[in-house]
Design a protein around this motif. Structure first.
Motif, PDB file in Angstrom:
ATOM      1  N   LYS A 291      31.885  24.503  30.230  1.00 28.44           N
ATOM      2  CA  LYS A 291      30.995  24.884  29.388  1.00 28.44           C
ATOM      3  C   LYS A 291      29.495  24.597  29.773  1.00 28.44           C
ATOM      4  O   LYS A 291      28.666  25.645  29.271  1.00 28.44           O
ATOM      5  CB  LYS A 291      31.111  23.979  27.955  1.00 28.44           C
ATOM      6  N   THR A 292      29.169  23.855  30.811  1.00 26.74           N
ATOM      7  CA  THR A 292      27.810  23.653  30.838  1.00 26.74           C
ATOM      8  C   THR A 292      27.329  24.961  31.745  1.00 26.74           C
ATOM      9  O   THR A 292      26.232  25.525  31.757  1.00 26.74           O
ATOM     10  CB  THR A 292      27.626  22.490  31.938  1.00 26.74           C
ATOM     11  N   ALA A 293      28.299  25.625  32.386  1.00 24.61           N
ATOM     12  CA  ALA A 293      28.197  27.026  33.348  1.00 24.61           C
ATOM     13  C   ALA A 293      27.962  28.021  32.172  1.00 24.61           C
ATOM     14  O   ALA A 293      26.891  28.780  32.417  1.00 24.61           O
ATOM     15  CB  ALA A 293      29.408  27.355  34.077  1.00 24.61           C
ATOM     16  N   LYS A 294      28.412  27.914  31.071  1.00 22.72           N
ATOM     17  CA  LYS A 294      28.198  29.039  29.965  1.00 22.72           C
ATOM     18  C   LYS A 294      26.731  28.861  29.327  1.00 22.72           C
ATOM     19  O   LYS A 294      26.163  29.846  29.091  1.00 22.72           O
ATOM     20  CB  LYS A 294      29.350  28.876  28.998  1.00 22.72           C
ATOM     21  N   ASP A 295      26.639  27.622  29.306  1.00 27.48           N
ATOM     22  CA  ASP A 295      25.021  27.416  28.596  1.00 27.48           C
ATOM     23  C   ASP A 295      24.229  27.997  29.759  1.00 27.48           C
ATOM     24  O   ASP A 295      23.044  28.607  29.195  1.00 27.48           O
ATOM     25  CB  ASP A 295      24.851  25.941  28.389  1.00 27.48           C
ATOM     26  N   LEU A 296      24.255  27.790  30.962  1.00 24.11           N
ATOM     27  CA  LEU A 296      23.413  28.337  31.746  1.00 24.11           C
ATOM     28  C   LEU A 296      23.317  29.788  31.964  1.00 24.11           C
ATOM     29  O   LEU A 296      22.053  30.201  32.030  1.00 24.11           O
ATOM     30  CB  LEU A 296      23.919  27.590  33.370  1.00 24.11           C
ATOM     31  N   GLU A 297      24.499  30.336  31.600  1.00 18.51           N
ATOM     32  CA  GLU A 297      24.532  31.982  31.812  1.00 18.51           C
ATOM     33  C   GLU A 297      23.655  32.437  30.457  1.00 18.51           C
ATOM     34  O   GLU A 297      22.748  32.984  30.549  1.00 18.51           O
ATOM     35  CB  GLU A 297      25.857  32.346  31.560  1.00 18.51           C
ATOM     36  N   LYS A 298      23.990  31.835  29.404  1.00 19.54           N
ATOM     37  CA  LYS A 298      22.944  32.092  28.267  1.00 19.54           C
ATOM     38  C   LYS A 298      21.369  31.762  28.432  1.00 19.54           C
ATOM     39  O   LYS A 298      20.497  32.620  28.030  1.00 19.54           O
ATOM     40  CB  LYS A 298      23.340  31.113  26.945  1.00 19.54           C
ATOM     41  N   MET A 299      21.038  30.750  29.313  1.00 24.48           N
ATOM     42  CA  MET A 299      19.712  30.404  29.877  1.00 24.48           C
ATOM     43  C   MET A 299      19.161  31.576  30.357  1.00 24.48           C
ATOM     44  O   MET A 299      18.017  32.058  30.326  1.00 24.48           O
ATOM     45  CB  MET A 299      19.665  29.156  30.374  1.00 24.48           C
ATOM     46  N   GLU A 300      19.812  32.303  31.457  1.00 25.20           N
ATOM     47  CA  GLU A 300      19.636  33.157  32.196  1.00 25.20           C
ATOM     48  C   GLU A 300      19.384  34.472  31.476  1.00 25.20           C
ATOM     49  O   GLU A 300      18.382  35.171  31.712  1.00 25.20           O
ATOM     50  CB  GLU A 300      20.551  33.278  33.410  1.00 25.20           C
ATOM     51  N   GLU A 301      20.227  34.802  30.485  1.00 26.18           N
ATOM     52  CA  GLU A 301      19.875  35.980  29.618  1.00 26.18           C
ATOM     53  C   GLU A 301      18.828  35.848  29.027  1.00 26.18           C
ATOM     54  O   GLU A 301      18.013  37.061  28.680  1.00 26.18           O
ATOM     55  CB  GLU A 301      21.077  35.870  28.712  1.00 26.18           C
ATOM     56  N   LYS A 302      18.397  34.639  28.357  1.00 25.08           N
ATOM     57  CA  LYS A 302      16.961  34.653  27.685  1.00 25.08           C
ATOM     58  C   LYS A 302      15.595  34.776  29.000  1.00 25.08           C
ATOM     59  O   LYS A 302      14.683  35.278  28.476  1.00 25.08           O
ATOM     60  CB  LYS A 302      17.123  33.298  27.048  1.00 25.08           C
ATOM     61  N   ASP A 303      16.344  34.449  30.049  1.00 19.63           N
ATOM     62  CA  ASP A 303      14.978  34.324  30.972  1.00 19.63           C
ATOM     63  C   ASP A 303      14.826  36.017  31.603  1.00 19.63           C
ATOM     64  O   ASP A 303      13.901  36.375  31.946  1.00 19.63           O
ATOM     65  CB  ASP A 303      15.457  33.611  32.316  1.00 19.63           C
ATOM     66  N   GLU A 304      15.967  36.733  31.547  1.00 25.60           N
ATOM     67  CA  GLU A 304      16.007  38.038  31.841  1.00 25.60           C
ATOM     68  C   GLU A 304      14.903  38.684  30.706  1.00 25.60           C
ATOM     69  O   GLU A 304      13.941  39.541  31.117  1.00 25.60           O
ATOM     70  CB  GLU A 304      17.271  38.707  31.532  1.00 25.60           C
ATOM     71  N   ASP A 305      15.180  38.314  29.419  1.00 26.90           N
ATOM     72  CA  ASP A 305      14.270  38.965  28.287  1.00 26.90           C
ATOM     73  C   ASP A 305      12.915  38.659  28.503  1.00 26.90           C
ATOM     74  O   ASP A 305      11.990  39.078  28.321  1.00 26.90           O
ATOM     75  CB  ASP A 305      14.797  38.286  27.000  1.00 26.90           C
ATOM     76  N   HIS A 306      12.791  37.331  28.981  1.00 26.68           N
ATOM     77  CA  HIS A 306      11.407  36.682  29.323  1.00 26.68           C
ATOM     78  C   HIS A 306      10.504  37.621  30.483  1.00 26.68           C
ATOM     79  O   HIS A 306       9.505  37.752  30.502  1.00 26.68           O
ATOM     80  CB  HIS A 306      11.365  35.139  29.850  1.00 26.68           C
ATOM     81  N   VAL A 307      11.409  37.614  31.203  1.00 27.42           N
ATOM     82  CA  VAL A 307      11.125  38.388  32.723  1.00 27.42           C
ATOM     83  C   VAL A 307      10.534  39.831  32.362  1.00 27.42           C
ATOM     84  O   VAL A 307       9.455  40.320  32.585  1.00 27.42           O
ATOM     85  CB  VAL A 307      11.831  38.450  33.972  1.00 27.42           C
ATOM     86  N   ASP A 308      11.362  40.622  31.357  1.00 27.01           N
ATOM     87  CA  ASP A 308      11.145  41.881  31.002  1.00 27.01           C
ATOM     88  C   ASP A 308       9.865  42.013  30.157  1.00 27.01           C
ATOM     89  O   ASP A 308       8.992  42.822  30.426  1.00 27.01           O
ATOM     90  CB  ASP A 308      12.372  42.472  30.054  1.00 27.01           C
TER      91      ASP A 308
END
Length: 336
Positions: A291-308
């Motif tokens: 589950k921790t990996a799933k949480d990290l994937e969600k963090m990365e998705e938010k980071d993509e929005d931040h980068v965009d």
């Protein structure tokens, strides 16, 4: 003389009496009597009484279930810290151009936490031994240390900026500014008796030859161990002289008499010269951390929005208060 009556019981009467006797007994007694007293043919199959079978099955399932839950709980990954991660390299003083890792003087990893299980965690610059991360496939062991930690991000990234120094033989020399070569998200977890630094890159979208040279994967997990500053280092590694972390008693006691311990608290990273042993673990975060990996994937998705939103060429500099003209962004895709 009238004929004498037979007093013996007929076969039918014996059978009826026997059945009556059996019916009057408790059910368990019937089962025992049948199991012990009856003779079965070799090819005759006997089924266990349903009630008894269900009871055994239920007990067995409870035992297996309890054991399974206990094992899963003991292996569950618990997050200690979450944040943004950045990778930089600094060219050698004499390198006019950087075309490979041979032209690199140092490599850095910056952790900028936005959540921690500890009361307070500061941004941290980590100097990577051998100028790279450990290879995951080979489970390589590399050394590193905290070069600078501070609640002021400007103090932390000061080590990345251009600077000059003077020598008697060559006069004034310039240390070039460090170049960013990766940005993403990370989590530090306590997992099955050891601790992991797991990360996912947002920039670049896929590693290039630059990231490959430093063993920076699209995503990976690295085991983190902390070295006891009161113990000697193996030959050829570790800090010497006065460059030793000064941990408070509560952290120093965690070592007992051991040379290394797992990072059960990220408070260790709040101290300059904290020495680390990093071991390549895996690229399969889902399998390793669940589950921790799933949480990290969600963090990365938010980071993509931040980068965009901020812009690919601006996000690292905005996040770390750096000047784009001094820290070229080109190494995110090619050598510079």
């Amino acid at each position: 003389m009238p004929p004498k009556k037979h007093t013996s019981t007929s076969k039918e009467e014996n059978k009826a009496a026997s059945n009556k006797e059996v019916k009057d007994q408790p059910e368990d007694a019937v089962e025992d009597k049948e199991d012990v007293g009856s003779k079965r043919k070799p090819d005759e199959k006997t089924e266990e009484p349903p009630q008894k079978k269900e009871k055994t099955s239920a007990v067995g399932e409870d035992i297996v279930k309890d054991k399974s839950e206990s094992v899963d709980e003991s292996k569950k990954a618990h997050s200690l810290e979450k944040g943004h991660i950045y990778f930089f390299y600094r060219p050698k003083v004499d390198a006019d151009e950087v075309g490979s890792i041979d032209d690199v003087q140092k490599a850095y990893m910056i952790l900028k936490p936005y959540w921690s299980s500890d009361a307070k965690r500061s941004p941290t610059l980590i100097v990577l031994g051998k100028k790279k991360l450990p290879q995951v496939e080979q489970h390589a062991r590399y050394w590193g240390f905290v070069g600078k930690t501070s609640s002021n991000i400007d103090d932390v990234v000061g080590a990345l900026k251009e600077s000059t120094y003077s020598t008697k033989t060559k006069g004034e020399r310039t240390i070039q500014a460090a170049r960013p070569m990766g940005e993403g998200v990370y989590t530090i977890t306590s997992h099955n008796g050891h601790s992991h630094l797991a990360y996912i890159l947002t920039l670049p979208e896929e590693p290039t030859k630059v990231q490959d040279a430093f063993n920076i994967e699209k995503q990976a997990s690295i085991v983190l161990n902390v070295k006891n500053p009161k113990k000697s280092s193996p030959p050829g590694s570790g800090l010497s002289g006065n460059e030793k972390a000064e941990f408070p008693d509560k952290l120093q006691k965690a070592f007992s008499d051991r040379r290394f311990v797992a990072m059960e608290t990220t408070d260790f990273l709040n101290y300059d010269y904290c020495e680390l042993v990093m071991i390549g673990a895996t690229e399969d975060l889902d399998k390793e951390l669940g589950k921790t990996a799933k949480d990290l994937e969600k963090m990365e998705e938010k980071d993509e929005d931040h980068v965009d939103y901020v812009g690919v060429d601006k996000v690292v500099f905005k996040d770390l208060h750096l000047e784009a003209d001094q820290n070229p962004v080109a190494p995110l895709k090619e050598w510079k």
